[in-house]
Design an enzyme around this catalytic site. Sequence first.
Site, PDB file in Angstrom:
ATOM      1  N   HIS A   1      -2.887   6.823   2.611  1.00 39.27           N
ATOM      2  CA  HIS A   1      -3.425   5.573   2.078  1.00 39.27           C
ATOM      3  C   HIS A   1      -4.867   5.412   2.541  1.00 39.27           C
ATOM      4  O   HIS A   1      -5.194   5.646   3.709  1.00 39.27           O
ATOM      5  CB  HIS A   1      -2.566   4.405   2.550  1.00 39.27           C
ATOM      6  CG  HIS A   1      -3.181   3.072   2.322  1.00 39.27           C
ATOM      7  ND1 HIS A   1      -3.735   2.702   1.118  1.00 39.27           N
ATOM      8  CD2 HIS A   1      -3.339   1.992   3.149  1.00 39.27           C
ATOM      9  CE1 HIS A   1      -4.205   1.472   1.202  1.00 39.27           C
ATOM     10  NE2 HIS A   1      -3.982   1.028   2.425  1.00 39.27           N
TER      11      HIS A   1
ATOM     12  N   ASN B   1     -10.456   0.248  -0.669  1.00 40.08           N
ATOM     13  CA  ASN B   1      -9.012   0.170  -0.479  1.00 40.08           C
ATOM     14  C   ASN B   1      -8.395  -0.439  -1.735  1.00 40.08           C
ATOM     15  O   ASN B   1      -8.532  -1.637  -1.990  1.00 40.08           O
ATOM     16  CB  ASN B   1      -8.691  -0.684   0.751  1.00 40.08           C
ATOM     17  CG  ASN B   1      -7.204  -0.749   1.062  1.00 40.08           C
ATOM     18  OD1 ASN B   1      -6.369  -0.486   0.208  1.00 40.08           O
ATOM     19  ND2 ASN B   1      -6.879  -1.118   2.285  1.00 40.08           N
TER      20      ASN B   1
ATOM     21  N   CYS C   1       0.791  -1.226   0.000  1.00 38.22           N
ATOM     22  CA  CYS C   1       0.000   0.000   0.000  1.00 38.22           C
ATOM     23  C   CYS C   1       0.825   1.279   0.000  1.00 38.22           C
ATOM     24  O   CYS C   1       0.285   2.361  -0.224  1.00 38.22           O
ATOM     25  CB  CYS C   1      -0.958  -0.005   1.182  1.00 38.22           C
ATOM     26  SG  CYS C   1      -2.052  -1.435   1.211  1.00 38.22           S
TER      27      CYS C   1
END
Length: 328
Positions: A256, A284, A131
């Site tokens: 993020h 996500n 990520c």
Amino acid sequence: MDESPGSRQAVVNANRRPPSAGARVAGLGAYRPARVVDNEEAAAAASVDAQWIEQRVGVRERRYAEVADTVVSMAAEAGRAALKDAGADANQVDTVILATCSMPSPMPNGAAQVAAALSCPAAGFDLNAACSGFNHGLAVADALVRAGTSGGVLVVAAERMTDWVAPQDRDTGPIFADGAAAALVLPSSEPGIFPVAWGSDGTKAGLIAIPAATGRMEIQGRKVFRWAANALTPVVDAACDLARINPRDLKAFVPHQANLRIIDAQAQHLDAPAIARDITGSGNTCAASVPLALDALRRSGEITSGDPVLLFGFGAGLTYAAQIVLCP
């Protein structure tokens, strides 16, 4: 025409370039799959309540890749959009970095295929920092350009996370999604990408993993939440210190997009006028989440050209990286 192996001459980008005073993000591009999945659909698959998903992570809807949306094809579309946004030609790109952790197989790499799709005479390599992959890729691109090794770097983050999560797993299925975004990095007379603050903690590697035995993502959500919400504040401070920019002068914070509660907890440490909360409509998207959120903020008009923006990625590894960039 002979197309057999070895019949074509290799293209070598070996031009001597002087070091550059700085590097900048010259253009942004994004690709969001057409299929929109709302919480009702995701909740049914995971046997949970739709409202529970929004309350727990902040997601209202997400994008799922269609059959034709591969990691490479989504990356190429995002890269093409970034080149157009910068008014640049593919020939200006001599390096392609693909940040991803969701390629379907370890070989061949995706970056070379993206370069081919865009007709870029470029070196290409994949980068897996999960990520925080886009932040890592941006730091590498900045170093390559400033050193004179590359004259133009296309940093693309693309993920097809739905291949690696089980829809019925309440900890991952309703949260992860697909998409891609890209940034074109070019030389600049002044820095537009500031030094990166980064690191890793492999002692916590087991908190987010895809075991070979199952091929499905597993995450210890509560432990990851505590780490991301509480332990990473020094990284944000370090990025500001390295850039010599007062946090009060930031125009936006783009972390993020893992969990809306994590984002809000991290944002309390900063006083930025704009906070990226793209997770509500995108889910996500792992490495793609930071550049997708940055692109969304710019498109909304919340940030404009020249604005200092703090980008912050963190995730599996565990890895983390933050840097300030000027909005293109």
